[in-house]
Design an enzyme around this catalytic site. Sequence first.
Site, mmCIF file in Angstrom:
data_model
loop_
_atom_site.group_PDB
_atom_site.id
_atom_site.type_symbol
_atom_site.label_atom_id
_atom_site.label_comp_id
_atom_site.label_asym_id
_atom_site.label_seq_id
_atom_site.Cartn_x
_atom_site.Cartn_y
_atom_site.Cartn_z
ATOM 1 N N HIS A 167 0.864 -1.189 0.000
ATOM 2 C CA HIS A 167 0.000 0.000 0.000
ATOM 3 C C HIS A 167 0.893 1.229 0.000
ATOM 4 C CE1 HIS A 167 -3.698 -2.228 0.415
ATOM 5 N NE2 HIS A 167 -3.111 -2.987 1.298
ATOM 6 N N PHE B 219 -10.960 -7.455 13.276
ATOM 7 C CA PHE B 219 -11.154 -6.183 13.961
ATOM 8 C C PHE B 219 -12.534 -5.638 13.586
ATOM 9 C CE2 PHE B 219 -6.915 -7.227 13.538
ATOM 10 C CZ PHE B 219 -6.479 -7.062 12.228
ATOM 11 N N ASP C 60 -14.733 -3.334 12.728
ATOM 12 C CA ASP C 60 -14.869 -1.938 12.300
ATOM 13 C C ASP C 60 -16.249 -1.772 11.678
ATOM 14 O OD1 ASP C 60 -13.859 -1.758 8.907
ATOM 15 O OD2 ASP C 60 -14.350 -3.556 10.034
ATOM 16 N N ASP D 158 -9.196 -11.014 7.641
ATOM 17 C CA ASP D 158 -9.711 -9.651 7.814
ATOM 18 C C ASP D 158 -9.131 -8.709 6.761
ATOM 19 O OD1 ASP D 158 -9.132 -6.810 8.837
ATOM 20 O OD2 ASP D 158 -10.780 -7.460 10.092
ATOM 21 N N ASP E 76 -9.714 -5.255 2.191
ATOM 22 C CA ASP E 76 -9.224 -4.788 0.875
ATOM 23 C C ASP E 76 -10.275 -5.063 -0.209
ATOM 24 O OD1 ASP E 76 -5.758 -5.683 1.568
ATOM 25 O OD2 ASP E 76 -6.856 -3.831 1.945
#
Length: 346
Positions: free
Chosen positions: A49, A243, A245, A310, A315
């Site tokens: 990235h 995670f 989110d 994850d 992505d």
Amino acid sequence: MICVLEDSKFIAGNAVHVRVNEDGCKRVAASIVAEIDAHGKRYETWDSHELHPQTKDTSTLDWIFFIDLLNFSFWSKTDVEDTGSHPERFAIEYHGKRYTGYWSLCAAVNRMLERGIPITDPKFYADVERCPNGLIAEMFSSATSESVPMLKERIQVLREGGRVLVEKYDGSYANLLKQCSHSAQRLLTLLLRDFPNFNDTSVYRDRNCYILKRAQILVAETWACFGGKDWGRFDDIDTVTMFADYRVPQILWQLECLDYSEEFEGRLRNHEQIAHGDVMEVEMRGCSIWAVECIRKWMPKYALNAIEIDFYLWDLAKEWQSIAFRPDNSRAHQQIPCIEVRSIYY
Ligand SMILES: Nc1nc2c(c(CN[C@H]3C=C[C@H](O)[C@@H]3O)cn2[C@@H]2O[C@H](COP(=O)(O)O)[C@@H](O)[C@H]2O)c(=O)[nH]1
């Protein structure tokens, strides 16, 4: 004893408005296996990235810690369709490009560093004289009419994070890592003991449940950045969960790994702002963690951990967002809004 996994299993086992769909998880596991067969593992691409640091030293550690102090709540009230590219949504202009969402945070930080401001040095951002609130506001100066959400809370979280690193760990994340004996769970315990802003828990049916999204992504990005070695070595990395989110639950629903009650789906589609700790929010977050564990168990061919799954899903969600799948007869191409919760935790 922290156990995000047990808590997410408890939530998934009692949830009313969200259900983990085993068949969907099985299908996603098969598609990830096919993807790895064709293109190799995705998490090994943390460096790929463009906004992630390429150097691997203690300043990179402080970059990761700084990012994961602030890694929350970038969804936009302006970009209602959540295209990610609405001309007026909060964006950071950097090297002639506009970044939104998580990437706006990385761009904002890199822009300051390029100006020679040591913004990620804990001794700097803990010091109100050297780093006044106005400078942090400047870091987030937007290229559009919408400003960064929760600036006041971001400043508070930064001050707390910097102060504790200075007072207890001689001003660096590296010293905190040195006290963890390469254990992710030890790091999570110290983060919860010393940094209240990482204490992402919710009460569900009278049980205090750990979700720990930013604390766990801090471990995960440290691990991924250093390829699981040196500063990134965690002998118990497989105990870290997904995670929770607001982006991965969205794609888990689209991939039919999560099913929502009519009531919850209606609240999302009405863009209702939901309070952190709302029962449906807690069920969405707990079931998302559990769904990734279900995907994991259907992948005997590759022992991916929850972090790798994850990262793959996040992505993928960003790819789908960028091509704005129009609704068609399959749910995978239907958009569902992200949950609209303002919280410092995700
Ligand atoms: N579960 C999960 N949540 C993640 C990430 C990341 C960034 N990960 C990158 C680093 C390595 C990976 O390969 C990814 O390229 C950000 N977030 C969360 O998403 C939200 C921002 O979303 P949007 O507004 O659409 O940009 C916000 O809550 C933020 O905390 C992740 O990986 N997993």
